[in-house]
Design an enzyme around this catalytic site. Structure first.
Site, PDB file in Angstrom:
ATOM      1  CG  ASN A 147     -12.056  -0.206   3.866  1.00 23.77           C
ATOM      2  OD1 ASN A 147     -12.472  -0.586   4.945  1.00 23.77           O
ATOM      3  ND2 ASN A 147     -10.848   0.319   3.707  1.00 23.77           N
ATOM      4  CG  ASP A 177      -2.083   0.967   1.087  1.00 29.95           C
ATOM      5  OD1 ASP A 177      -3.237   0.511   0.981  1.00 29.95           O
ATOM      6  OD2 ASP A 177      -1.825   2.195   1.083  1.00 29.95           O
ATOM      7  N   GLY A 183     -16.088   2.932   3.342  1.00 28.21           N
ATOM      8  CA  GLY A 183     -14.821   3.652   3.244  1.00 28.21           C
ATOM      9  C   GLY A 183     -13.973   3.260   2.051  1.00 28.21           C
ATOM     10  CD  GLN A 184     -14.636  -0.390  -2.918  1.00 25.34           C
ATOM     11  OE1 GLN A 184     -15.793  -0.685  -2.599  1.00 25.34           O
ATOM     12  NE2 GLN A 184     -13.997  -1.001  -3.898  1.00 25.34           N
ATOM     13  CG  HIS A 237      -8.623  -2.844  -2.577  1.00 25.20           C
ATOM     14  ND1 HIS A 237      -9.535  -2.120  -3.318  1.00 25.20           N
ATOM     15  CD2 HIS A 237      -8.470  -2.160  -1.418  1.00 25.20           C
ATOM     16  CE1 HIS A 237      -9.906  -1.052  -2.637  1.00 25.20           C
ATOM     17  NE2 HIS A 237      -9.275  -1.061  -1.476  1.00 25.20           N
ATOM     18  CG  HIS A 268      -6.833  -2.774   2.936  1.00 27.75           C
ATOM     19  ND1 HIS A 268      -6.050  -1.649   2.801  1.00 27.75           N
ATOM     20  CD2 HIS A 268      -8.023  -2.471   2.349  1.00 27.75           C
ATOM     21  CE1 HIS A 268      -6.746  -0.702   2.173  1.00 27.75           C
ATOM     22  NE2 HIS A 268      -7.944  -1.184   1.894  1.00 27.75           N
TER      23      HIS A 268
HETATM   24  P1  AMP Z   1      -9.682   1.588   0.170  1.00 27.34           P
HETATM   25  O1  AMP Z   1      -9.805   2.882   0.900  1.00 27.34           O
HETATM   26  O2  AMP Z   1     -10.061   0.383   0.962  1.00 27.34           O
HETATM   27  O3  AMP Z   1     -10.379   1.645  -1.184  1.00 27.34           O
HETATM   28  O4  AMP Z   1      -8.140   1.380  -0.075  1.00 27.34           O
HETATM   29  C1  AMP Z   1      -7.436   1.908  -1.158  1.00 27.34           C
HETATM   30  C2  AMP Z   1      -5.991   1.824  -0.783  1.00 27.34           C
HETATM   31  O5  AMP Z   1      -5.231   1.946  -1.961  1.00 27.34           O
HETATM   32  C3  AMP Z   1      -5.505   2.891   0.191  1.00 27.34           C
HETATM   33  O6  AMP Z   1      -4.983   2.281   1.363  1.00 27.34           O
HETATM   34  C4  AMP Z   1      -4.432   3.625  -0.593  1.00 27.34           C
HETATM   35  O7  AMP Z   1      -3.337   4.001   0.202  1.00 27.34           O
HETATM   36  C5  AMP Z   1      -4.042   2.591  -1.634  1.00 27.34           C
HETATM   37  N1  AMP Z   1      -3.507   3.092  -2.883  1.00 27.34           N
HETATM   38  C6  AMP Z   1      -4.048   4.053  -3.674  1.00 27.34           C
HETATM   39  N2  AMP Z   1      -3.300   4.223  -4.777  1.00 27.34           N
HETATM   40  C7  AMP Z   1      -2.266   3.349  -4.675  1.00 27.34           C
HETATM   41  C8  AMP Z   1      -1.141   3.037  -5.488  1.00 27.34           C
HETATM   42  N3  AMP Z   1      -0.916   3.670  -6.657  1.00 27.34           N
HETATM   43  N4  AMP Z   1      -0.277   2.082  -5.074  1.00 27.34           N
HETATM   44  C9  AMP Z   1      -0.476   1.449  -3.893  1.00 27.34           C
HETATM   45  N5  AMP Z   1      -1.526   1.684  -3.086  1.00 27.34           N
HETATM   46  C10 AMP Z   1      -2.404   2.626  -3.468  1.00 27.34           C
END
Ligand code: AMP
Ligand code: ZN
Length: 115
Positions: free
Chosen positions: A88, A30, A94-95, A101, A103
């Site tokens: 999320n 991340d 909170g997505q 994906h 986490h």
């Molecule tokens: P969510 O809020 O569950 O949709 O998580 C999205 C996640 O993607 C967040 O934790 C961001 O830090 C991560 N994220 C966004 N863009 C990138 C990227 N280019 N490379 C790695 N992680 C990313």
């Protein structure tokens, strides 16, 4: 999807710190880690969220949770101590990236409830 950041990472069009890849899944660190271990496990196929899984995705879902999660948790050194999986989902969930994906967070004691 052409404007989807995780589709672009899956296609190699945007760089990421990859920790795992096979035909159907990619996992990478991340960008904004919330724990010492924080990787995202992402299907290469664009699925918006776990709420958008269909019967066609059963093998993919099983692959993520049966094959990839335990393998990565072991390789990243958190299988024994414990870790947290988070998906999320949607606005209230909170997505922020609308490509499914998981986490995988670990390396510190997690708290509950989430914010
Ligand atoms: P969510 O809020 O569950 O949709 O998580 C999205 C996640 O993607 C967040 O934790 C961001 O830090 C991560 N994220 C966004 N863009 C990138 C990227 N280019 N490379 C790695 N992680 C990313
Ligand atoms: Zn996508």
């Amino acid at each position: 999807m052409s404007d989807c950041i995780f589709c672009k990472i899956a296609a190699g069009e945007i760089p990421a710190q990859k920790v795992f890849e096979d035909d159907s899944v990619i996992a990478f660190k991340d960008l904004s880690p919330k724990a010492p271990v924080h990787v995202l496990i992402v299907p290469k196929k664009h699925v918006q969220s776990v709420a958008h899984f269909t019967a066609d995705d059963k093998d993919l879902a099983a692959h993520i949770f049966v094959d990839v999660v335990p393998k990565l948790a072991t390789e990243l050194g958190v299988a024994d101590g414990g870790f947290r999986l988070v998906m999320n989902t949607g606005d209230d969930g909170g997505q922020t990236v609308n490509h499914l994906h998981v986490h995988l967070l670990g390396g510190r004691k997690m708290t509950w409830p989430p914010g």
